[in-house]
Scaffold this active site. Structure first.
Site, PDB file in Angstrom:
ATOM      1  CG  HIS A 363      -1.840  -1.251   1.246  1.00 21.53           C
ATOM      2  ND1 HIS A 363      -2.474  -1.817   2.268  1.00 21.53           N
ATOM      3  CD2 HIS A 363      -2.021  -2.146   0.148  1.00 21.53           C
ATOM      4  CE1 HIS A 363      -2.973  -2.817   2.031  1.00 21.53           C
ATOM      5  NE2 HIS A 363      -2.806  -3.086   0.794  1.00 21.53           N
ATOM      6  NE  ARG A 470      -4.754  -0.384  -9.687  1.00 20.77           N
ATOM      7  CZ  ARG A 470      -3.843   0.320 -10.762  1.00 20.77           C
ATOM      8  NH1 ARG A 470      -3.357   1.276 -10.747  1.00 20.77           N
ATOM      9  NH2 ARG A 470      -3.217  -0.869 -11.507  1.00 20.77           N
ATOM     10  CB  CYS A 676      -6.064   0.508 -17.715  1.00 20.40           C
ATOM     11  SG  CYS A 676      -7.010  -0.955 -16.861  1.00 20.40           S
TER      12      CYS A 676
END
Ligand code: PEP
Ligand code: MG
Length: 746
Positions: A363, A470, A676
């Site tokens: 992350h 996202r 993408c």
């Protein structure tokens, strides 16, 4: 408890401390230490070997061996008994050294007459600095007490080395933290930057190693542990439901209450160490263990112990946070690891981030990407080496870090940055132009995003829209499930900031590497092929419904584009679409303003979907190829696994042929198609994708300039011919042929 041996070791420690206080040169200090140690331990020999470079040890001082051998005798890591102690970090204690495994006789030292050998590593917080040895003629093994005494001397030596007590003319005696060091890590996020080190966790320097009064030190330790316990309990009481955080804090509490940990430190104090030196000795040993443990869970717990020791050291030394130290104006953050929320807090003020751990898919890496700051991961031991304020160059393209670089490296780096700046100027000059190739083919360039922090790039990069938003990042950054109103307000701000440009919101894509901290983890043998993305959403539709409602409300009267991830067959799309329709009907019933228009599409990330029936292609409003996942499934090569993730070229002919097949099907059915995955942001890859007919590419914002600039200078029809010829020839990859063509074109 204080027997003769212990008081002897305390005496030795005090004499060592006096040596340190002496205003002597580095060599004189080392000589004195070998003399004192041999004398105290009643051995004929005591020698200190220090690392001259990463792989070579040098005899730097000796009592008993031939003095001429000092700074002459060298050995490689692993060579002889000394080299073995250095390599393994383990003690060797033998009564008969010449017949011990690995013994290597160094004639110039005159050591052949000594039989017993005791060698201990000199290491500080897991970093290898050298080896300390005592030898004697008498054939005997050293006792546990003697071994302990030598270990303590080694520790004091390590601390003194850190403090620069032995700095001298010799290479092995160079001051620490002053030399240039290069780290080869991994690429987390591309880009280059220069700046100055800002340590996420300030390092504690222990200057007071030896004490006169064990009772006082023991009391200091007890008080500090009490303070620590209270603060851990407070943290636990204040902890949210975050399972990981609670697990870490529980581990802290367990260590803080551990009798064994405390007893070992008490023993160190009884033998003459100060409270902080005792903590650091334990910490060093835990670090040494850490490098040998492969079990991920155990490693995490050793890390917890390490963090806890740092806290204890800060309490004992009063070296608190970074209050009073000013952050440099061009900070490069250096940390063992960092959470996404903490990184986001530093924000765009950072020039770069360097982590000892981390991973491409972590992350923190996602946030670094969103902030567009270069990130190098796996820069082993950099937190040991770097000091606040050190100059540092970070080359995110190659995963290289230069700490305290030489002038020549700085100059070369400056040139590189200047060249990049020039390129940036060129990109800025074409920012507002459409991307059209030399032969007139129009290619739409969009950007990928996932945070509010990304949105300013929409303007800056010249992207025509957000081709992939996202949405899972919002879920990953929190400790609990976000509420519908929070999501709606975020999506509203995203749409506001995009001022009418199209934003493709991808519904929650979790599972595999993206695990929500507040959702029950499922142990899956193969998470990438497991219960993830749309599979979770269709089995537990509550969250997806809530998210779709938030999107509909955010759009209110504006166009809305929604994309479902990881659809593998038509029925999954049909079910998801049905959910969307139900949400729209419900919102209408509730009197909410519906979006002006709705476009619903899916990602194409599994090879199966390329072979779906025609009615799938005609029903969806658009498709977007998720090259990251599609490629990993096409080649059966895990995108997170360093060993295989770069093994197969995206420009491999089989893969390009497969992609072209999708282009052809979409043309036949009139389905809008884009790409993408990360490859869309790599100029050569982007060029080839455009050449085989992909008319829309979505990439990270920083890639739009380079991709646009290359496509605008190239004839895509000719590139297509080059690709076709390579295919006819049977080339494995078209890369070489395309590169040769581009070189020919200058
Ligand atoms: C992909 O798989 O290519 C993609 C864009 O999705 P993600 O990287 O989020 O899995
Ligand atoms: Mg994907």
């Amino acid at each position: 408890m204080i027997d003769g041996r212990e008081s002897e070791s305390r005496k030795l420690l005090r004499r060592l401390r006096d040596t340190m206080a002496d205003d002597a040169a580095g060599q004189a200090r080392l000589d004195k230490i070998t003399h004192l140690t041999a004398d105290s331990m009643k051995t004929e020999v005591c020698s200190i070997y220090l690392f001259r470079d990463e792989d070579t040890l040098e005899l730097c001082a000796t009592e008993g061996l031939n003095p001429e051998a000092v700074h002459e005798t060298r050995m490689k890591m692993g060579e002889g008994l000394v080299g073995r102690v250095a390599r393994t970090g383990k003690i060797i204690n033998t009564a008969d050294a010449p017949s011990a495994r690995g013994f290597r006789y160094m004639p110039e030292t005159g050591e052949e007459i000594y039989s017993s050998f005791l060698g201990v590593p000199i290491q500080r917080l897991g970093e290898k600095l050298g080896v300390l040895v005592v030898q004697s003629k008498e054939q005997r093994e050293f006792t546990a007490d003697e071994l302990y005494a030598l270990e303590v001397v080694a520790m004091v030596l390590a601390e003194m080395t850190e403090l620069g007590a032995f700095v001298g003319d010799n290479a092995a005696m160079k001051a620490r933290h002053t030399q240039a060091v290069m780290f080869k890590g991994g690429v987390g996020q591309e880009g280059s930057a220069m700046g100055h080190v800002w340590l996420h966790e300030p390092r504690v320097v222990v200057t007071n190693l030896v004490s006169d009064d064990p009772d006082v030190e023991s009391q200091r330790l007890a008080d500090a542990i009490d303070t620590l316990r209270v603060s851990v309990d407070q943290m636990l009481a204040g902890a949210s439901g975050d399972k990981d955080q609670v697990e870490v804090l529980e581990a802290y509490r367990m260590f803080a209450n551990s009798k064994g940990w405390r007893r070992r430190m008490e023993e160190d104090i009884a033998r003459g160490l100060s409270a902080e030196a005792a903590v650091e000795k334990e910490q060093s040993q835990a670090r040494a263990r850490m490098s040998q443990v492969t079990d991920a869970y155990l490693r995490e717990r050793l890390h917890d112990l390490d963090d806890l020791s740092n806290r204890l050291l800060r309490i004992l030394t009063g070296q608190g946070g970074q209050a009073g130290i000013e952050m440099p104006s061009d900070p490069v953050l250096v940390a063992r690891n960092i959470g996404p929320a903490e990184l986001l807090e530093y924000g765009r003020s950072l020039k770069g981030v360097i982590l000892e751990e981390g991973s491409v898919g972590s992350h923190a890496a996602i946030v670094a990407r969103a902030l567009a700051i270069p990130l190098v991961i796996h820069a082993d031991r950099i937190t040991n080496e770097a000091l606040n304020g050190d100059q540092v160059l970070i080359d995110g393209d190659r995963g290289i870090v230069h700490l305290r670089p030489d002038e020549s490296v700085v100059a070369a780096f400056r040139d590189k940055i200047a060249m990049q700046a020039k390129a940036q100027e060129r990109y800025a000059s074409i920012r507002d132009k459409n991307c059209v190739s030399l032969d007139g083919q129009r290619v739409e360039l969009h950007m990928n995003a996932g945070l509010m922090a990304d949105l300013p790039s929409l303007e800056g990069s010249g992207a025509e829209g957000v081709g992939l938003f996202r949405t899972e990042l919002q879920f990953l950054l929190r400790n609990q499930m976000p509420k519908r109103t929070e999501l709606a307000s975020l999506y509203r701000r995203v749409l506001d900031a995009s001022s009418g440009k199209r934003v493709v919101f991808r519904t929650l894509d979790i599972g595999s590497d993206k695990v929500l901290p507040y959702m029950k983890p499922h142990d899956e043998p193969n998470p990438a092929l497991g219960w993830r993305a749309i599979r979770v959403a269709l089995d537990r539709p509550g969250v997806m419904r809530m998210q779709l409602q938030a999107l509909v409300r955010a759009a209110a009267g504006r166009p809305l584009t929604v994309m479902f991830p990881f659809i593998a067959q038509y029925e999954e799309y049909a079910h998801a679409r049905n959910e969307m329709d139900k949400v729209l009907a419900r919102e209408a019933r509730l009197g909410h303003t519906l979006p002006e228009s709705i476009e619903v599409g899916t990602m194409l990330e599994t090879p199966s979907l390329a072979f779906a029936p025609d009615h799938f292609f005609t029903e969806v409003e658009f498709l977007s190829i998720g090259g990251n996942d599609l490629k990993q499934f096409f080649f059966a090569a895990d995108r997170e696994n360093e060993r295989v993730r770069r093994r197969y070229d995206t420009l491999n002919n089989s893969f390009l042929t497969f992609l072209e097949g999708i282009v052809i099907r979409c043309r036949a059915t009139g389905t809008k198609l884009s790409f993408c995955g990360e490859d869309a942001g790599r100029p050569i890859e982007a060029l080839c994708l455009a050449a085989i007919g992909l008319e829309a590419l979505s990439m990270r914002p920083a890639s739009i300039g380079p991709v646009k600039s290359l496509i605008m200078r190239t004839n895509l029809g000719e590139v297509k011919q080059v690709i076709d010829q390579a295919r006819l020839r049977g080339d494995q990859s078209v890369r070489a042929a395309v590169m040769a063509y581009l070189r020919e074109q200058g």
